[in-house]
Motif scaffolding. Structure first.
Motif, short mmCIF file in Angstrom:
data_model
loop_
_atom_site.label_atom_id
_atom_site.label_comp_id
_atom_site.label_asym_id
_atom_site.label_seq_id
_atom_site.Cartn_x
_atom_site.Cartn_y
_atom_site.Cartn_z
N ALA A 185 -57.90 16.09 34.90
CA ALA A 185 -57.45 17.10 35.85
C ALA A 185 -56.04 17.58 35.52
CB ALA A 185 -57.49 16.53 37.26
N ALA A 186 -55.19 16.67 35.06
CA ALA A 186 -53.81 17.04 34.77
C ALA A 186 -53.74 18.10 33.68
CB ALA A 186 -53.02 15.80 34.35
N PRO A 238 -49.96 18.90 30.99
CA PRO A 238 -50.47 18.21 29.80
C PRO A 238 -49.61 17.04 29.36
CG PRO A 238 -49.52 20.33 29.20
CD PRO A 238 -49.60 20.31 30.70
N LEU A 239 -48.28 17.14 29.52
CA LEU A 239 -47.42 16.03 29.11
C LEU A 239 -47.62 14.82 30.01
CD1 LEU A 239 -44.09 17.86 28.18
CD2 LEU A 239 -45.90 17.02 26.67
N ARG A 240 -47.84 15.05 31.27
CA ARG A 240 -48.11 13.93 32.18
C ARG A 240 -49.44 13.26 31.82
NH1 ARG A 240 -46.02 16.41 38.01
NH2 ARG A 240 -44.37 17.68 37.09
N ALA A 241 -50.42 14.08 31.45
CA ALA A 241 -51.70 13.51 31.02
C ALA A 241 -51.51 12.65 29.77
CB ALA A 241 -52.70 14.63 30.74
N MET A 242 -50.71 13.15 28.83
CA MET A 242 -50.47 12.39 27.61
C MET A 242 -49.76 11.07 27.90
SD MET A 242 -48.32 13.55 24.24
CE MET A 242 -46.75 13.39 25.11
N LEU A 243 -48.73 11.12 28.75
CA LEU A 243 -48.00 9.91 29.09
C LEU A 243 -48.87 8.91 29.84
CD1 LEU A 243 -44.57 11.46 30.15
CD2 LEU A 243 -45.09 10.19 28.05
N MET A 244 -49.76 9.44 30.68
CA MET A 244 -50.67 8.55 31.41
C MET A 244 -51.64 7.87 30.46
SD MET A 244 -51.42 7.37 34.37
CE MET A 244 -51.92 5.82 33.63
N SER A 245 -52.15 8.60 29.49
CA SER A 245 -53.04 8.01 28.50
C SER A 245 -52.31 6.92 27.70
CB SER A 245 -53.58 9.08 27.54
OG SER A 245 -54.41 9.98 28.22
N CYS A 246 -51.08 7.21 27.34
CA CYS A 246 -50.27 6.25 26.58
C CYS A 246 -50.05 4.98 27.39
CB CYS A 246 -48.95 6.89 26.18
SG CYS A 246 -47.90 5.82 25.18
#
Length: 449
Positions: free
Chosen positions: A374-375, A381-389
């Motif tokens: 959803a992010a 997109p950066l929040r999604a990337m940081l969450m995945s990390c």
């Protein structure tokens, strides 16, 4: 539940059920692949398991590009820019196909070095070499097919992709035993037969969807160069972080395989089957991550944040209730599920342990996956990337490594489950902070977490 919530639920169901059925069939045939290969012996199954991280690498790139496709096209449609949506559709099909072909070529060239680093011995490397070529071809065909699905999803059509997923799965199911074991006087191909069956299945789906795309009116022939210059920055801003987010799971899978490889060949084989079962059990979550973002993207394009909140609340409830119920049911039936997937008693016992520990934790893993998806659609997109990390490298892998060191296969199951639960809680907190930070529907473009 109010009348508006019931109406929203019905709309979400209509968008999601075709993708859920398609995902179930698509992931189901991958699980069937592994079940057939398990009948060849532990060594071929372990060889296939070693290839999963690199296969997930290709999937990660294609999903990252697919997220950008769905986000940009759905936003353009939400803003009434139909001609731009058509130009974007043509661009992503061309560039995506080229990008995956180049990645497949690189993975063919580095196969021996990478698989040796993952712990494969000489005999296993020989098995992998025969399998890896047709598997890369199948991966490329599947990626091009996935990009085509993304176009349909961006335009709100989930039925055709769902039907084609079922069709390609049935083709694969029919071809698997014929190509793996042979029929009559024709000998089977063994492990490579599974990859050739998948390649043929994806090729058949691609032929069918190409005809529909030609008559859809969703593609453009002119203005592509201009559109590429204008949209490159926006596309890269979504696709770059999305691909990094999607590439993290393959990297984590490589590290996880290396951790598990230290526990022996049977554990690697059991882990490979557990990974296949994981994706099948997450079918509803995966379907939602395909059907929900285009809807969220159109709401984003129309600045309708109240609808976004309602959609996310409903989807989160669905994920938690479904995954927790399914996880507990599979955990209770773990010995029978393991027996159906493997004929080797040692692999079967190890797999049953992994099922009991892992499956219930997918309720919170599903929440994390939903938030990340959803992010990307909501301009974060950066929040999604940081969450995945954070999910993989701060929660999952440390817990997995600690569990393997302290408790063998039981520790692996418990450690991975704890990591999944931590990731789900972290993702939910991040989403609430982000959505509560929206003031008057104004998009926060700073991407500060």
């Amino acid at each position: 539940m109010s009348q508006s919530e019931l109406s929203l639920g019905r709309q979400l169901w209509r968008q999601t059920w075709p993708m859920a059925l398609g995902v179930l069939s698509l992931l189901g045939f991958q699980l069937v692949d592994s079940a057939f290969i398990a009948r060849l012996g532990t060594a071929p199954l372990a060889a296939q398991s070693f290839t999963f991280p690199l296969s997930f690498l290709i999937i990660g790139v294609q999903v990252g590009l697919g997220i950008a496709i769905a986000a940009l096209i759905s936003r353009a449609l939400g803003a009434g820019e139909g001609q731009r949506a058509r130009r974007l559709g043509s661009l992503v099909l061309i560039t995506g196909s080229i990008a995956i072909a180049m990645l497949a070529g690189v993975l063919w060239g580095v196969q021996a070095r990478v698989f040796r680093l993952l712990g494969a011995d000489t005999a296993t490397l020989a098995l992998i070499h025969d399998y890896w070529g047709p598997q890369l071809l199948a991966a490329w065909l599947g990626a091009v097919l996935y990009f085509s699905y993304s176009l349909f999803r961006a335009h709100g059509d989930t039925r055709l992709p769902g039907k084609l997923m079922v069709l390609t799965s049935l083709v694969n199911l029919v071809l698997d035993p014929l190509l793996i074991f042979g029929v009559g006087p024709w000998p089977g191909l063994g492990l490579p037969g599974a990859a050739w069956a998948t390649a043929i299945a994806f090729a058949s789906g691609l032929l069918l969807i190409a005809r529909r795309l030609r008559h859809s009116g969703w593609l453009a022939r002119y203005g592509l160069t201009m559109e590429a210059r204008q949209s490159a920055g926006t596309f890269a801003g979504i696709a770059g972080p999305a691909m990094i987010s999607q590439l993290m799971p393959p990297l984590a899978a490589m590290l996880a395989t290396a951790i598990v490889a230290g526990l022996g060949e049977t554990v690697v084989a059991a882990w490979g089957l557990a990974v296949r079962l994981e994706t099948v059990s997450l079918m509803v979550v995966l379907a939602l991550t395909m059907s929900l973002p285009p809807w969220l993207g159109r709401c984003y394009g129309g600045n309708d944040w109240a609808q976004i909140r309602r959609l996310m609340a409903l989807a989160t409830r669905v994920v938690v209730i479904w995954q927790l119920g399914l996880g507990l049911a599979l955990a209770l039936s773990a010995p029978w599920v393991a027996a159906a997937l493997s004929g080797n008693p040692e692999v079967r016992d190890e797999l049953a342990v992994l099922i009991r520990g892992l499956l219930p934790s997918y309720a919170l893993l599903g929440v994390c996956m939903l938030v990340v998806s959803a992010a990307n659609a909501l301009g974060w997109p950066l929040r999604a990337m940081l969450m995945s990390c954070a999910r993989l490298f701060a929660c999952y892998l440390p817990c997995l490594w600690l569990g393997a060191q302290e408790g063998g296969v039981i520790g692996v199951a418990i450690g991975a489950a704890v990591g999944n639960c931590l990731a789900g809680g972290l993702a939910l907190g991040l989403y609430r902070r982000s959505i509560n930070g929206m003031k008057g529907g104004v998009v926060d473009s700073t991407e500060n977490c």
